[in-house]
Design an enzyme around this catalytic site. Structure first.
Site, PDB file in Angstrom:
ATOM      1  N   GLY A   1       0.799  -1.149   0.129  1.00  0.00           N
ATOM      2  CA  GLY A   1       0.033  -0.044  -0.068  1.00  0.00           C
ATOM      3  C   GLY A   1       0.836   1.285  -0.102  1.00  0.00           C
ATOM      4  O   GLY A   1       1.759   1.133  -0.468  1.00  0.00           O
TER       5      GLY A   1
ATOM      6  N   LEU B   1       1.809   6.317  17.740  1.00  0.00           N
ATOM      7  CA  LEU B   1       0.533   7.086  18.208  1.00  0.00           C
ATOM      8  C   LEU B   1       0.718   8.351  18.698  1.00  0.00           C
ATOM      9  O   LEU B   1      -0.013   9.216  18.442  1.00  0.00           O
ATOM     10  CB  LEU B   1      -0.030   6.120  19.084  1.00  0.00           C
ATOM     11  CG  LEU B   1      -0.490   4.533  18.649  1.00  0.00           C
ATOM     12  CD1 LEU B   1      -1.126   3.980  19.675  1.00  0.00           C
ATOM     13  CD2 LEU B   1      -1.321   4.850  17.391  1.00  0.00           C
ATOM     14  N   ALA B   2       1.727   8.461  19.389  1.00  0.00           N
ATOM     15  CA  ALA B   2       2.133   9.804  20.173  1.00  0.00           C
ATOM     16  C   ALA B   2       2.660  11.020  19.242  1.00  0.00           C
ATOM     17  O   ALA B   2       1.710  11.931  19.286  1.00  0.00           O
ATOM     18  CB  ALA B   2       3.082   9.684  21.226  1.00  0.00           C
TER      19      ALA B   2
ATOM     20  N   ASN C   1       1.569  11.111  15.852  1.00  0.00           N
ATOM     21  CA  ASN C   1       0.481  11.459  15.105  1.00  0.00           C
ATOM     22  C   ASN C   1      -0.598  12.000  16.133  1.00  0.00           C
ATOM     23  O   ASN C   1      -1.215  13.264  15.640  1.00  0.00           O
ATOM     24  CB  ASN C   1      -0.344  10.249  14.380  1.00  0.00           C
ATOM     25  CG  ASN C   1       0.347   9.959  13.248  1.00  0.00           C
ATOM     26  OD1 ASN C   1       1.236  10.549  13.056  1.00  0.00           O
ATOM     27  ND2 ASN C   1      -0.227   8.904  12.582  1.00  0.00           N
TER      28      ASN C   1
ATOM     29  N   CYS D   1      -4.727   8.379   8.701  1.00  0.00           N
ATOM     30  CA  CYS D   1      -4.103   7.932  10.291  1.00  0.00           C
ATOM     31  C   CYS D   1      -4.449   8.880  11.205  1.00  0.00           C
ATOM     32  O   CYS D   1      -4.797   8.328  12.371  1.00  0.00           O
ATOM     33  CB  CYS D   1      -2.806   7.827   9.815  1.00  0.00           C
ATOM     34  SG  CYS D   1      -2.318   6.587   8.938  1.00  0.00           S
TER      35      CYS D   1
ATOM     36  N   LYS E   1      -5.027  16.161   0.898  1.00  0.00           N
ATOM     37  CA  LYS E   1      -3.895  17.026   1.012  1.00  0.00           C
ATOM     38  C   LYS E   1      -3.472  17.284  -0.496  1.00  0.00           C
ATOM     39  O   LYS E   1      -3.775  16.372  -1.244  1.00  0.00           O
ATOM     40  CB  LYS E   1      -3.069  16.856   1.986  1.00  0.00           C
ATOM     41  CG  LYS E   1      -2.217  15.588   1.744  1.00  0.00           C
ATOM     42  CD  LYS E   1      -1.091  15.407   2.642  1.00  0.00           C
ATOM     43  CE  LYS E   1       0.199  15.928   2.567  1.00  0.00           C
ATOM     44  NZ  LYS E   1       1.389  15.230   3.248  1.00  0.00           N
TER      45      LYS E   1
HETATM   46  N1  NAI Z   1      -0.565   5.868   4.528  1.00  0.00           N
HETATM   47  C1  NAI Z   1       0.135   6.459   5.383  1.00  0.00           C
HETATM   48  O1  NAI Z   1       0.682   7.546   5.132  1.00  0.00           O
HETATM   49  C2  NAI Z   1       0.716   5.854   6.487  1.00  0.00           C
HETATM   50  C3  NAI Z   1       0.175   4.755   7.053  1.00  0.00           C
HETATM   51  N2  NAI Z   1       0.882   4.230   8.166  1.00  0.00           N
HETATM   52  C4  NAI Z   1       0.233   2.917   8.766  1.00  0.00           C
HETATM   53  O2  NAI Z   1       0.921   1.889   7.644  1.00  0.00           O
HETATM   54  C5  NAI Z   1      -0.218   0.725   7.616  1.00  0.00           C
HETATM   55  C6  NAI Z   1      -0.581   0.491   6.198  1.00  0.00           C
HETATM   56  O3  NAI Z   1      -1.061   1.663   5.901  1.00  0.00           O
HETATM   57  P1  NAI Z   1      -1.432   2.006   4.152  1.00  0.00           P
HETATM   58  O4  NAI Z   1       0.024   1.460   3.330  1.00  0.00           O
HETATM   59  O5  NAI Z   1      -1.903   3.178   4.059  1.00  0.00           O
HETATM   60  O6  NAI Z   1      -2.387   0.885   3.939  1.00  0.00           O
HETATM   61  P2  NAI Z   1      -2.999   0.424   2.640  1.00  0.00           P
HETATM   62  O7  NAI Z   1      -4.618   0.164   2.649  1.00  0.00           O
HETATM   63  O8  NAI Z   1      -2.709   1.249   1.321  1.00  0.00           O
HETATM   64  O9  NAI Z   1      -2.179  -0.711   2.299  1.00  0.00           O
HETATM   65  C7  NAI Z   1      -2.269  -2.046   2.938  1.00  0.00           C
HETATM   66  C8  NAI Z   1      -2.307  -3.173   2.144  1.00  0.00           C
HETATM   67  O10 NAI Z   1      -2.170  -4.480   2.912  1.00  0.00           O
HETATM   68  C9  NAI Z   1      -2.820  -5.466   2.109  1.00  0.00           C
HETATM   69  N3  NAI Z   1      -3.192  -6.666   2.981  1.00  0.00           N
HETATM   70  C10 NAI Z   1      -4.109  -6.785   4.100  1.00  0.00           C
HETATM   71  N4  NAI Z   1      -4.136  -7.711   4.488  1.00  0.00           N
HETATM   72  C11 NAI Z   1      -3.110  -8.653   3.964  1.00  0.00           C
HETATM   73  C12 NAI Z   1      -2.587 -10.039   4.263  1.00  0.00           C
HETATM   74  N5  NAI Z   1      -3.167 -10.680   4.959  1.00  0.00           N
HETATM   75  N6  NAI Z   1      -1.575 -10.382   3.368  1.00  0.00           N
HETATM   76  C13 NAI Z   1      -1.186  -9.672   2.046  1.00  0.00           C
HETATM   77  N7  NAI Z   1      -1.432  -8.415   2.099  1.00  0.00           N
HETATM   78  C14 NAI Z   1      -2.720  -7.812   2.858  1.00  0.00           C
HETATM   79  C15 NAI Z   1      -4.120  -4.834   1.602  1.00  0.00           C
HETATM   80  O11 NAI Z   1      -4.636  -5.462   0.307  1.00  0.00           O
HETATM   81  C16 NAI Z   1      -3.502  -3.607   1.263  1.00  0.00           C
HETATM   82  O12 NAI Z   1      -2.946  -3.450  -0.191  1.00  0.00           O
HETATM   83  C17 NAI Z   1      -1.301   1.232   8.507  1.00  0.00           C
HETATM   84  O13 NAI Z   1      -1.253   0.612   9.858  1.00  0.00           O
HETATM   85  C18 NAI Z   1      -1.170   2.798   8.651  1.00  0.00           C
HETATM   86  O14 NAI Z   1      -1.634   3.216   9.711  1.00  0.00           O
HETATM   87  C19 NAI Z   1       2.157   4.619   8.760  1.00  0.00           C
HETATM   88  C20 NAI Z   1       2.695   5.705   8.228  1.00  0.00           C
HETATM   89  C21 NAI Z   1       2.044   6.647   7.166  1.00  0.00           C
HETATM   90  O1  UGA Z   2       0.899   7.702  10.256  1.00  0.00           O
HETATM   91  C1  UGA Z   2       0.639   8.422   9.283  1.00  0.00           C
HETATM   92  O2  UGA Z   2      -0.351   8.170   8.233  1.00  0.00           O
HETATM   93  C2  UGA Z   2       1.071   9.664   8.724  1.00  0.00           C
HETATM   94  O3  UGA Z   2       0.351  10.728   9.166  1.00  0.00           O
HETATM   95  C3  UGA Z   2       0.723  11.961   8.677  1.00  0.00           C
HETATM   96  O4  UGA Z   2       0.807  12.390   7.409  1.00  0.00           O
HETATM   97  P1  UGA Z   2      -0.247  12.401   6.199  1.00  0.00           P
HETATM   98  O5  UGA Z   2      -1.580  12.179   6.912  1.00  0.00           O
HETATM   99  O6  UGA Z   2      -0.051  11.696   5.189  1.00  0.00           O
HETATM  100  O7  UGA Z   2      -0.108  14.031   6.104  1.00  0.00           O
HETATM  101  P2  UGA Z   2      -0.023  15.152   6.733  1.00  0.00           P
HETATM  102  O8  UGA Z   2       0.883  16.283   5.953  1.00  0.00           O
HETATM  103  O9  UGA Z   2       0.371  15.091   8.301  1.00  0.00           O
HETATM  104  O10 UGA Z   2      -1.281  15.919   6.656  1.00  0.00           O
HETATM  105  C4  UGA Z   2      -2.389  15.398   7.412  1.00  0.00           C
HETATM  106  C5  UGA Z   2      -3.694  16.260   7.467  1.00  0.00           C
HETATM  107  O11 UGA Z   2      -3.674  17.407   8.177  1.00  0.00           O
HETATM  108  C6  UGA Z   2      -3.772  18.674   7.134  1.00  0.00           C
HETATM  109  N1  UGA Z   2      -3.010  19.651   7.911  1.00  0.00           N
HETATM  110  C7  UGA Z   2      -1.475  19.459   8.079  1.00  0.00           C
HETATM  111  C8  UGA Z   2      -0.703  20.730   8.436  1.00  0.00           C
HETATM  112  C9  UGA Z   2      -1.083  21.860   8.942  1.00  0.00           C
HETATM  113  O12 UGA Z   2      -0.557  22.717   9.138  1.00  0.00           O
HETATM  114  N2  UGA Z   2      -2.410  21.930   8.629  1.00  0.00           N
HETATM  115  C10 UGA Z   2      -3.140  21.002   8.064  1.00  0.00           C
HETATM  116  O13 UGA Z   2      -4.581  21.110   8.200  1.00  0.00           O
HETATM  117  C11 UGA Z   2      -3.530  18.179   5.848  1.00  0.00           C
HETATM  118  O14 UGA Z   2      -3.957  19.090   4.799  1.00  0.00           O
HETATM  119  C12 UGA Z   2      -4.115  16.749   5.984  1.00  0.00           C
HETATM  120  O15 UGA Z   2      -5.485  16.898   5.663  1.00  0.00           O
HETATM  121  C13 UGA Z   2       1.946  12.481   9.418  1.00  0.00           C
HETATM  122  O16 UGA Z   2       2.409  13.610   8.982  1.00  0.00           O
HETATM  123  C14 UGA Z   2       2.977  11.258   9.127  1.00  0.00           C
HETATM  124  O17 UGA Z   2       4.222  11.718   9.690  1.00  0.00           O
HETATM  125  C15 UGA Z   2       2.621   9.887   9.518  1.00  0.00           C
HETATM  126  O18 UGA Z   2       3.417   9.105   9.014  1.00  0.00           O
END
Ligand code: NAI
Ligand code: UGA
Length: 480
Positions: A10, A217-218, A220, A272, A335
């Site tokens: 993902g 968690l903290a 975020n 998130c 965003k």
């Molecule tokens: N999206 C982001 O910017 C961030 C996300 N995270 C965390 O990372 C984790 C993943 O987030 P995303 O990449 O956004 O999710 P996503 O939904 O884009 O990707 C997750 C993928 O895992 C696959 N999947 C689920 N169960 C599976 C299994 N049993 N075997 C193989 N594949 C499987 C799904 O099909 C999906 O493609 C979450 O816990 C999220 O909170 C952390 C930092 C940034």
């Molecule tokens: O755990 C996660 O998924 C990620 O969540 C956020 O990243 P993300 O959600 O991709 O994007 P951000 O840039 O944090 O923006 C989040 C939301 O806050 C809004 N935002 C951001 C900054 C700001 O000053 N004001 C504001 O309204 C953005 O428009 C957006 O809707 C964190 O910034 C990442 O460090 C973290 O890894």
């Protein structure tokens, strides 16, 4: 050759592994997923996610030391290090519904690892998980493992969408948590060596497992809290004539506070922030800490208030009704520089306007019509704030149309709303837009992308979050 396998292709698994492959040519990286379309897209010229710079990184390593595959079991069995980067959404049913993290995907991945493994492995939590998840995972792995040694590490990801590649190339820190046993410390060292290919040693922080899990968690929660703090100030700015950008600038100049993440907005979105805070709230409640839980809950409450406040401003300033009026929605992604719409404030704002029977014309450079339709009709989990969350009915969807660009979305409209801060919106020809709109022509800027003074000179009535109000808006107060 060290082999890495990442379960979950993902937003996190794909970019993170592509960067590891690029920076560590001696490591073979396989990214696996149960979703066939996702893997096919990763193997094509149209990657499943839009992220600046990602195409280039993938092209450089795909087929050399980076592979995308649906053969989950084979790659897990062969790997030395298994990252688990599956989704961990908020539970929608049962115990803890609406708050707790749903670990179904994680658990099934862990069970599969235990089933197919024939050699020792380091299993890395990349997904964001509740504190103490590693303990549960350890139990699953060791109960089914036929004596195979598994070491669990927590290595949460801090990248933000839209800047993922930049964040991965140059992270503020990489956090690795592990057991404080000789085997645990050895596993931490092994993962540290992977990152040390490009991340300076002083930025690789090691901790115990629970600190690493909780730090994610903290972090975020702190980031979201900053946005809710500035958004709370934005309401007070509107009431007093202060300008939230000036307040943020002045406050952010204090080096103890710092200038980042102080942009007032229509509300934070993304997959998130809300999910992780709800998860934190649930953990606090389970640990008998209701005051702490309530403290964090309010970060989300202010976010909901901000979205509701924005909708009310629109409706009240247009003579208390938007029924039958065309409103151009500029930007739908949560965003800029991403096509991701998960928890985007645009969903709630559009639903709020649809309830009041507005005709919406939506334009976003990266989000498809299909996605927007799905988002508007999807049932969102209602955790205590039913304000705008009702899904749009199929009839309400008839009030929605899609535009090719901002000019088409605003043609004959009574008002336009900026809901994503796409760069292209800054250079629009506002005179042309004004000439083609109904009068009075309204602009509601939920991202502070436009210059309100310039637009007022053209003739628009402008509402910008947290900025001094036009006389028109003062005369039409929004009541929440
Ligand atoms: N999206 C982001 O910017 C961030 C996300 N995270 C965390 O990372 C984790 C993943 O987030 P995303 O990449 O956004 O999710 P996503 O939904 O884009 O990707 C997750 C993928 O895992 C696959 N999947 C689920 N169960 C599976 C299994 N049993 N075997 C193989 N594949 C499987 C799904 O099909 C999906 O493609 C979450 O816990 C999220 O909170 C952390 C930092 C940034
Ligand atoms: O755990 C996660 O998924 C990620 O969540 C956020 O990243 P993300 O959600 O991709 O994007 P951000 O840039 O944090 O923006 C989040 C939301 O806050 C809004 N935002 C951001 C900054 C700001 O000053 N004001 C504001 O309204 C953005 O428009 C957006 O809707 C964190 O910034 C990442 O460090 C973290 O890894």
């Amino acid at each position: 050759m060290v082999k890495i396998c990442c379960i979950g292709a993902g937003y996190v698994g794909g970019p993170t592994m592509a960067v590891i492959a690029l920076k560590c040519p001696s490591i073979e990286v396989a990214v696996v997923d149960i979703s066939q379309p996702r893997i096919s897209a990763w193997n094509s010229d149209h990657l499943p996610i839009y992220e600046p710079g990602l195409d280039d990184v993938v092209k450089q390593c795909r087929g050399k030391n980076l592979f995308f595959s649906n053969d989950v079991e084979k790659h897990v069995a062969e790997a030395d290090i298994v990252f688990v980067s599956v989704n961990t959404p908020t539970k929608s049913q049962g115990l803890g519904a609406g708050k707790a993290a749903d670990l179904t995907y994680w658990e099934s991945a862990a069970r599969m690892i235990a089933d197919v493994s024939k050699s020792a492995k380091i299993v890395v939590e990349k997904s964001t998980v509740p504190v103490k998840t590693a303990e549960a995972i350890e139990k699953i792995l060791t109960h089914n493992s036929k004596g195979i040694n598994f070491q669990i590490l927590s290595n949460p990801e801090f990248l933000a969408e839209g800047t993922a590649i930049q964040d991965l190339f140059n992270p503020d820190r990489v956090l690795i948590g592990g057991r404080e046993t000789p085997e645990g410390l050895k596993a931490v060292q092994t993962l540290k060596e992977v990152y040390a290919h490009w991340v300076p040693e002083e930025r690789i922080i090691c901790s115990n497992l629970w600190s690493a899990e909780l730090s994610k968690l903290a972090a975020n929660a702190f980031l979201a809290q900053r946005i809710s703090s500035v958004n709370a100030m934005s309401a007070l700015c509107e009431a007093t004539g202060a300008d939230v950008s000036q307040v943020s600038h002045a406050v952010g100049k204090d080096t103890r506070i710092g200038p980042k993440f102080l942009n007032a907005s229509v509300g934070f979105g993304g997959s998130c922030f809300q999910k992780d805070i709800l998860n934190l709230v649930y953990i606090c409640e389970c640990n008998g800490l209701p005051e702490v839980a309530n403290y964090w809950k309010h970060v989300i409450k202010i976010n909901d208030y901000q979205k509701a406040r924005f909708v009310n401003r629109i409706v009240s300033s247009m003579f208390n009704t938007v029924s039958g009026k065309k409103i151009g929605i500029l930007g739908f992604a949560f965003k800029k520089d991403t096509g991701d719409t998960r928890e985007t404030p645009a969903i709630d704002v559009c639903r709020g306007l649809l309830v009041d029977k507005a005709q919406l014309s939506i334009y976003d450079p990266q989000v498809s019509q299909d996605q927007i339709q799905k988002d508007l009709t999807m049932v969102k989990f209602d955790w205590e704030h039913p304000v705008l969350l009702k899904p749009a009915s199929p009839t309400a969807l008839k009030q929605v149309s899609f535009a090719w660009d901002a000019y088409e979305a605003s043609k004959d409209a009574h008002g336009i709303c900026f809901l994503t801060e796409w760069d292209e919106f800054k250079t629009l020809d506002f005179q042309k837009i004004y000439d083609n709109m109904q009068k009075p022509a309204f602009v509601f800027d939920g991202r502070n992308v436009v210059n309100p003074d310039k637009l007022r000179q053209i003739g628009f009535i402008v509402y910008s979050i947290g900025k001094p109000l036009d006389q028109w808006l003062k005369d039409m107060p929004a009541v929440l």
